[in-house]
Design an enzyme around this catalytic site. Sequence first.
Site, short mmCIF file in Angstrom:
data_model
loop_
_atom_site.label_atom_id
_atom_site.label_comp_id
_atom_site.label_asym_id
_atom_site.label_seq_id
_atom_site.Cartn_x
_atom_site.Cartn_y
_atom_site.Cartn_z
N ASP A 31 0.85 -1.20 0.00
CA ASP A 31 0.00 0.00 0.00
C ASP A 31 0.88 1.25 0.00
O ASP A 31 1.90 1.31 0.68
CB ASP A 31 -0.91 -0.01 1.24
N GLN A 94 -14.40 2.65 1.32
CA GLN A 94 -13.74 2.28 0.07
C GLN A 94 -13.47 3.51 -0.78
O GLN A 94 -14.37 4.31 -1.03
CB GLN A 94 -14.62 1.29 -0.71
N VAL A 96 -11.09 3.18 -3.67
CA VAL A 96 -10.72 2.72 -5.02
C VAL A 96 -11.73 1.66 -5.44
O VAL A 96 -11.89 0.64 -4.76
CB VAL A 96 -9.28 2.16 -5.06
N HIS A 100 -10.39 -4.96 -3.35
CA HIS A 100 -9.04 -5.17 -2.80
C HIS A 100 -9.13 -5.61 -1.35
O HIS A 100 -10.00 -5.17 -0.61
CB HIS A 100 -8.17 -3.92 -2.95
N HIS A 102 -7.07 -5.71 2.13
CA HIS A 102 -5.93 -5.17 2.87
C HIS A 102 -5.39 -6.26 3.79
O HIS A 102 -6.16 -6.84 4.58
CB HIS A 102 -6.37 -4.01 3.78
P1 DGP Z 1 -9.67 1.66 0.41
O1 DGP Z 1 -9.79 2.86 1.28
O2 DGP Z 1 -10.10 0.39 1.12
O3 DGP Z 1 -10.34 1.84 -0.94
O4 DGP Z 1 -8.12 1.48 0.16
C1 DGP Z 1 -7.43 1.96 -0.93
C2 DGP Z 1 -5.97 1.84 -0.61
O5 DGP Z 1 -5.24 1.97 -1.80
C3 DGP Z 1 -5.43 2.89 0.36
O6 DGP Z 1 -4.95 2.25 1.54
C4 DGP Z 1 -4.29 3.55 -0.39
C5 DGP Z 1 -4.01 2.60 -1.54
N1 DGP Z 1 -3.60 3.23 -2.78
C6 DGP Z 1 -4.27 4.22 -3.44
N2 DGP Z 1 -3.61 4.54 -4.56
C7 DGP Z 1 -2.52 3.73 -4.61
C8 DGP Z 1 -1.46 3.59 -5.54
O7 DGP Z 1 -1.35 4.26 -6.57
N3 DGP Z 1 -0.50 2.66 -5.26
C9 DGP Z 1 -0.56 1.87 -4.12
N4 DGP Z 1 0.41 1.00 -3.94
N5 DGP Z 1 -1.56 1.97 -3.24
C10 DGP Z 1 -2.52 2.90 -3.48
#
Ligand code: DGP
Length: 114
Positions: A31, A94, A96, A100, A102
């Site tokens: 993350d 959420q 994205v 996914h 975590h």
């Molecule tokens: P959520 O809030 O459950 O939708 O989590 C989305 C997660 O994605 C958040 O912990 C940050 C991560 N994230 C967002 N953009 C990127 C990215 O471009 N690269 C990576 N590695 N993680 C990302």
Amino acid sequence: MTEKTIFKRIIDGEIPADIVYEDEQCLAFRDISPQAPVHILVIPRKEIPSIDHLSDEDEQLVGHIYLVIKQIAAGEGLENGYRVIVNCGKEGGQTVDHLHFHLLGGRGLSWPPG
Ligand code: DGP
């Protein structure tokens, strides 16, 4: 045509990610904003926006992802425990719209979450 999510762009190799595991069904990467010493996201290659969009045909895929999570957790040395979280929708936190999981570990995690 809707815009690709950031995770679809990672799947397609358009933006970099610290990938720790991949196979024909899923991808796991660190993350960008870690909330614990180990914070890895496991995502299906298939574009599923959220848990709410799962269908019967995804049953094997979700089971596979949990087995992958178990394998990654062992590889990361999380023998003292870890947490798996799937946020769903706006009130679930959420951000994205690509399913996914975590994987968080490496420190004691409090309960309940915020
Ligand atoms: P959520 O809030 O459950 O939708 O989590 C989305 C997660 O994605 C958040 O912990 C940050 C991560 N994230 C967002 N953009 C990127 C990215 O471009 N690269 C990576 N590695 N993680 C990302």
